[in-house]
Scaffold this motif. Structure first.
Motif, short mmCIF file in Angstrom:
data_model
loop_
_atom_site.label_atom_id
_atom_site.label_comp_id
_atom_site.label_asym_id
_atom_site.label_seq_id
_atom_site.Cartn_x
_atom_site.Cartn_y
_atom_site.Cartn_z
N THR A 142 0.84 -1.19 0.00
CA THR A 142 0.00 0.00 0.00
C THR A 142 0.89 1.25 0.00
O THR A 142 2.11 1.15 0.07
CB THR A 142 -0.96 -0.02 1.21
N SER A 143 0.31 2.41 -0.05
CA SER A 143 1.06 3.67 -0.09
C SER A 143 1.89 3.83 1.17
O SER A 143 1.44 3.45 2.26
CB SER A 143 0.11 4.84 -0.21
N PRO A 144 3.06 4.39 1.10
CA PRO A 144 3.72 4.84 -0.11
C PRO A 144 4.33 3.67 -0.86
O PRO A 144 4.97 2.82 -0.28
CB PRO A 144 4.81 5.78 0.41
N GLY A 145 4.08 3.63 -2.15
CA GLY A 145 4.61 2.57 -2.98
C GLY A 145 6.03 2.84 -3.42
O GLY A 145 6.56 3.93 -3.23
N PRO A 146 6.66 1.87 -4.04
CA PRO A 146 8.06 2.00 -4.43
C PRO A 146 8.26 2.60 -5.82
O PRO A 146 9.36 2.56 -6.34
CB PRO A 146 8.55 0.55 -4.39
N GLN A 147 7.21 3.13 -6.43
CA GLN A 147 7.34 3.64 -7.78
C GLN A 147 8.47 4.66 -7.88
O GLN A 147 8.49 5.66 -7.18
CB GLN A 147 6.03 4.31 -8.24
N GLY A 148 9.41 4.37 -8.74
CA GLY A 148 10.53 5.27 -8.96
C GLY A 148 11.59 5.23 -7.88
O GLY A 148 12.56 5.97 -7.93
N GLU A 149 11.41 4.40 -6.89
CA GLU A 149 12.35 4.30 -5.77
C GLU A 149 12.93 2.89 -5.74
O GLU A 149 12.47 2.04 -4.99
CB GLU A 149 11.65 4.62 -4.45
N THR A 150 13.94 2.63 -6.55
CA THR A 150 14.46 1.26 -6.66
C THR A 150 15.03 0.75 -5.35
O THR A 150 14.91 -0.43 -5.03
CB THR A 150 15.52 1.16 -7.77
N ASP A 151 15.67 1.61 -4.55
CA ASP A 151 16.22 1.17 -3.26
C ASP A 151 15.10 0.74 -2.32
O ASP A 151 15.19 -0.27 -1.63
CB ASP A 151 17.06 2.27 -2.61
N VAL A 152 14.02 1.53 -2.27
CA VAL A 152 12.88 1.21 -1.43
C VAL A 152 12.25 -0.10 -1.89
O VAL A 152 11.91 -0.97 -1.09
CB VAL A 152 11.83 2.34 -1.44
N ALA A 153 12.10 -0.27 -3.19
CA ALA A 153 11.50 -1.49 -3.74
C ALA A 153 12.32 -2.72 -3.34
O ALA A 153 11.76 -3.75 -2.96
CB ALA A 153 11.38 -1.39 -5.25
N LYS A 154 13.64 -2.61 -3.41
CA LYS A 154 14.50 -3.74 -3.04
C LYS A 154 14.36 -4.08 -1.56
O LYS A 154 14.28 -5.25 -1.19
CB LYS A 154 15.95 -3.42 -3.37
N VAL A 155 14.31 -3.07 -0.71
CA VAL A 155 14.17 -3.29 0.73
C VAL A 155 12.84 -3.97 1.04
O VAL A 155 12.77 -4.94 1.78
CB VAL A 155 14.28 -1.94 1.50
N ILE A 156 11.78 -3.47 0.44
CA ILE A 156 10.44 -4.00 0.70
C ILE A 156 10.30 -5.43 0.18
O ILE A 156 9.82 -6.32 0.88
CB ILE A 156 9.37 -3.08 0.10
N CYS A 157 10.75 -5.67 -1.02
CA CYS A 157 10.67 -7.02 -1.59
C CYS A 157 11.48 -8.02 -0.77
O CYS A 157 11.05 -9.14 -0.52
CB CYS A 157 11.10 -7.02 -3.05
N SER A 158 12.66 -7.60 -0.34
CA SER A 158 13.51 -8.46 0.48
C SER A 158 12.84 -8.77 1.82
O SER A 158 12.82 -9.92 2.27
CB SER A 158 14.86 -7.80 0.71
N CYS A 159 12.26 -7.77 2.44
CA CYS A 159 11.58 -7.95 3.72
C CYS A 159 10.39 -8.89 3.58
O CYS A 159 10.22 -9.82 4.36
CB CYS A 159 11.12 -6.60 4.26
N LEU A 160 9.56 -8.67 2.57
CA LEU A 160 8.40 -9.55 2.35
C LEU A 160 8.83 -10.97 2.09
O LEU A 160 8.22 -11.92 2.59
CB LEU A 160 7.54 -9.01 1.21
N HIS A 161 9.89 -11.14 1.33
CA HIS A 161 10.39 -12.49 1.05
C HIS A 161 10.79 -13.20 2.34
O HIS A 161 10.45 -14.35 2.57
CB HIS A 161 11.58 -12.43 0.08
N GLN A 162 11.51 -12.47 3.21
CA GLN A 162 11.93 -13.05 4.48
C GLN A 162 10.73 -13.40 5.36
O GLN A 162 10.69 -14.44 6.00
CB GLN A 162 12.87 -12.11 5.22
N LEU A 163 9.74 -12.52 5.39
CA LEU A 163 8.56 -12.73 6.24
C LEU A 163 7.75 -13.94 5.81
O LEU A 163 7.29 -14.72 6.63
CB LEU A 163 7.68 -11.48 6.27
N ILE A 164 7.55 -14.09 4.50
CA ILE A 164 6.69 -15.19 4.05
C ILE A 164 7.46 -16.50 3.90
O ILE A 164 6.85 -17.55 3.84
CB ILE A 164 5.95 -14.84 2.75
N SER A 165 8.78 -16.43 3.85
CA SER A 165 9.58 -17.65 3.71
C SER A 165 9.77 -18.36 5.04
O SER A 165 10.19 -19.51 5.08
CB SER A 165 10.93 -17.33 3.09
N GLY A 166 9.50 -17.65 6.10
CA GLY A 166 9.54 -18.25 7.43
C GLY A 166 10.88 -18.28 8.01
O GLY A 166 11.32 -18.92 8.85
#
Length: 82
Positions: free
Chosen positions: A58-82
């Motif tokens: 949800t907002s704020p989204g990572p549009q145009g913010e590649t560093d933010v997108a990488k951090v968020i994707c990495s965090c979500l991956h860790q959370l759902i991977s257990g």
């Protein structure tokens, strides 16, 4: 029972709550729900027979913010991977 998949279930990255609440007057109960991907969210899924959720940032989204997108994707991956 036919398994169900919930699409576009909103989620908020914990490091970005300040940005998300900047225009809403501060922290609110909805922020707690957006941050929760294990507790009440899973209980609700079990209670409603929902087997899968496609989490959407949800907002704020990572549009145009590649560093933010990488951090968020990495965090979500860790959370759902257990």
């Amino acid at each position: 029972m036919i398994p169900t998949i919930a699409l576009e279930e909103a989620v908020l990255h914990p490091d970005y709550t300040e940005l998300s609440t900047k225009f809403t007057g501060g922290h609110s109960p909805i922020v707690d729900k957006l941050l929760d991907i294990h507790g009440d969210r899973l209980k609700t899924m079990d209670a409603t027979g929902n087997e899968f959720q496609v989490l959407s940032l949800t907002s704020p989204g990572p549009q145009g913010e590649t560093d933010v997108a990488k951090v968020i994707c990495s965090c979500l991956h860790q959370l759902i991977s257990g």
